[in-house]
Design an enzyme around this catalytic site. Structure first.
Site, PDB file in Angstrom:
ATOM      1  N   ARG A   1      36.542 -38.300  -8.460  1.00 12.56           N
ATOM      2  CA  ARG A   1      36.895 -39.558  -7.522  1.00 12.56           C
ATOM      3  C   ARG A   1      35.713 -39.873  -6.524  1.00 12.56           C
ATOM      4  NH1 ARG A   1      41.760 -36.066  -7.199  1.00 12.56           N
ATOM      5  NH2 ARG A   1      43.465 -37.320  -7.967  1.00 12.56           N
TER       6      ARG A   1
ATOM      7  N   LYS B   1      42.487 -35.028  -3.014  1.00  8.80           N
ATOM      8  CA  LYS B   1      43.688 -35.641  -2.474  1.00  8.80           C
ATOM      9  C   LYS B   1      44.758 -34.842  -2.000  1.00  8.80           C
ATOM     10  CE  LYS B   1      45.257 -39.805  -4.087  1.00  8.80           C
ATOM     11  NZ  LYS B   1      45.542 -40.952  -4.721  1.00  8.80           N
TER      12      LYS B   1
ATOM     13  N   HIS C   1      35.900 -45.377 -10.189  1.00  2.00           N
ATOM     14  CA  HIS C   1      37.144 -45.083 -10.907  1.00  2.00           C
ATOM     15  C   HIS C   1      37.244 -45.283 -12.315  1.00  2.00           C
ATOM     16  CE1 HIS C   1      41.317 -43.825 -10.745  1.00  2.00           C
ATOM     17  NE2 HIS C   1      41.416 -44.570 -11.594  1.00  2.00           N
TER      18      HIS C   1
ATOM     19  N   ARG D   1      36.016 -42.304 -14.100  1.00  2.00           N
ATOM     20  CA  ARG D   1      37.033 -41.602 -14.106  1.00  2.00           C
ATOM     21  C   ARG D   1      38.035 -41.589 -15.166  1.00  2.00           C
ATOM     22  NH1 ARG D   1      39.681 -37.645 -10.771  1.00  2.00           N
ATOM     23  NH2 ARG D   1      41.760 -37.833 -10.457  1.00  2.00           N
TER      24      ARG D   1
ATOM     25  N   HIS E   1      45.496 -34.106 -10.816  1.00  2.00           N
ATOM     26  CA  HIS E   1      46.647 -34.771 -10.799  1.00  2.00           C
ATOM     27  C   HIS E   1      47.796 -33.684 -10.158  1.00  2.00           C
ATOM     28  CE1 HIS E   1      45.377 -38.076 -13.508  1.00  2.00           C
ATOM     29  NE2 HIS E   1      44.848 -38.294 -12.202  1.00  2.00           N
TER      30      HIS E   1
ATOM     31  N   TYR F   1      46.811 -42.212 -18.917  1.00  4.15           N
ATOM     32  CA  TYR F   1      45.473 -42.419 -19.952  1.00  4.15           C
ATOM     33  C   TYR F   1      45.717 -42.443 -21.173  1.00  4.15           C
ATOM     34  CZ  TYR F   1      43.453 -41.816 -15.316  1.00  4.15           C
ATOM     35  OH  TYR F   1      42.867 -41.752 -13.882  1.00  4.15           O
TER      36      TYR F   1
END
Length: 170
Positions: free
Chosen positions: A26, A52, A116, A119, A142, A151
């Site tokens: 990120r 995150k 992004h 990514r 994730h 994805y």
């Protein structure tokens, strides 16, 4: 080794683009990297990423990218940022967006190219080449495979029916 803000493409800009893509980072993770977060591992390297939700993960990079990033260190200290702003601190998100947009323009890539987007490309290309989805989940940081599944795309040249036996195979 910071970007000058113009269309020049320097070693730092190149390393930013390659690291966003090959590590699936990120933009905030890339901007927050310090030299202490990078460790040599064989010919390549290992990056500790603070993502995150205060989650930490490690991402491996191959020898080529490792050499490229290591070449940026110069006299930087252990706690210094890997990617440095013009004022000497961490590179800001907006500058990374600018670097990515300029690289896309130079490469004649149209559309909404962003950090992004790189990514997302990492994820799609990894899956296309057979990476297990649980490994991709871990690499991207994730919290669940359900998030990573976004994805998975249907390809116009592929269909699940092509994996079934036809009448001649029975």
């Amino acid at each position: 080794m910071q970007s000058s803000g113009n269309d020049a493409f320097n070693a730092s800009d190149r390393a930013i683009i390659r690291l966003l893509y090959f590590a699936g980072l990120r933009v905030s993770e890339l901007c927050g990297l310090k030299w202490r977060d990078l460790k040599s591992r064989g010919d390549g390297g290992q990056i500790t990423v603070f993502g995150k939700g205060d989650k930490t993960r490690t991402v491996l990079v191959d020898a080529g990218i490792w050499r490229e990033i290591s070449g940026l260190k110069g006299n930087a200290k252990h706690d210094d940022p890997v990617f440095v702003s013009g004022k000497g601190g961490h590179l800001c998100r907006s500058m990374v967006f600018h670097i990515v947009k300029n690289a896309a323009k130079r490469a004649l890539i149209e559309g909404n190219v962003s950090p992004h987007w790189l990514r997302h490309s990492h994820a799609s290309h990894s899956l296309d080449r057979g990476a297990p989805i649980h490994l991709l989940q871990k690499t991207l940081g994730h919290s669940s495979v359900a998030i990573t599944e976004m994805y998975l795309h249907a390809r116009p040249t592929d269909s699940s029916g092509l994996y079934l036996p036809d009448d001649d195979d029975e």
